[in-house]
Design a protein around this motif. Structure first.
Motif, PDB file in Angstrom:
ATOM      1  N   ARG A  12       1.188  -1.830   0.020  1.00  0.00           N
ATOM      2  CA  ARG A  12      -0.161  -0.162   0.173  1.00  0.00           C
ATOM      3  C   ARG A  12       0.714   1.461   0.051  1.00  0.00           C
ATOM      4  N   MET A  66      -3.323   4.985  -1.431  1.00  0.00           N
ATOM      5  CA  MET A  66      -2.900   4.448  -3.027  1.00  0.00           C
ATOM      6  C   MET A  66      -3.166   4.505  -4.041  1.00  0.00           C
ATOM      7  N   CYS A 128      -1.948  -3.461  -4.933  1.00  0.00           N
ATOM      8  CA  CYS A 128      -2.893  -3.086  -4.128  1.00  0.00           C
ATOM      9  C   CYS A 128      -4.680  -3.575  -4.525  1.00  0.00           C
TER      10      CYS A 128
END
Ligand SMILES: Cc1cc2nc3c(=O)[nH]c(=O)nc-3n(C[C@H](O)[C@H](O)[C@H](O)COP(=O)(O)O)c2cc1C
Length: 129
Positions: A12, A66, A128
């Motif tokens: 992340r 992110m 992610c």
């Protein structure tokens, strides 16, 4: 490969290193080898590198950091439209405006996405969903 799969985890926080187009394209090509419904490939992927466009996407991701800090954001879309057009060009009726197609295209998009993620991690990138 198996060792990487055993040891992987979601990432992340990212470095500022860029991801070259050649690497990104290779990963997309590999991911497109994934099994898919009837070889129809009912998905599309949108690549976002531009900061302003990432900021526009952020609310759809609950403004998680992110989205704006990753060098590349990929939006994997369930998408039957391309195949429907292909069928129409051949004077065929795809008959795809239904729940079954929604499920099939969602599965195709997820298989493509997961293959992409596995390939990206194999190349040392962090991902992610
Ligand atoms: C469909 C899907 C959606 C996810 N959405 C998010 C998300 O919005 N934010 C986030 O931080 N992680 C997200 N994740 C990552 C999961 O939280 C993560 O895979 C899970 O906690 C297991 O951790 P690991 O991947 O490090 O093993 C998502 C994963 C999947 C498969």
């Amino acid at each position: 490969m198996l060792e990487n799969m055993k040891n992987r985890r979601t990432i992340r926080k990212y470095t500022t290193q860029d991801i070259p187009d050649a690497l990104l394209n290779e990963l997309l090509e590999v991911a497109a080898r994934a099994s898919n419904t009837g070889n129809m490939q009912l998905y599309s992927v949108v690549i976002t590198r531009d900061k302003a466009n990432k900021e526009k996407l952020a609310p759809a991701h609950f403004n998680q950091q992110m989205i704006t800090t990753a060098p590349v954001v990929l939006t994997f879309c369930a998408d039957a439209n391309r195949f429907v057009k292909w069928a129409e060009q051949r004077k065929a009726v795809a008959g795809f405006d239904n729940f079954q197609t929604f499920i099939a295209s969602t599965i195709d998009a997820m298989l493509f996405a997961q293959s992409f993620c596995t390939a990206a991690e194999e190349k040392g990138l962090g991902i992610c969903y």
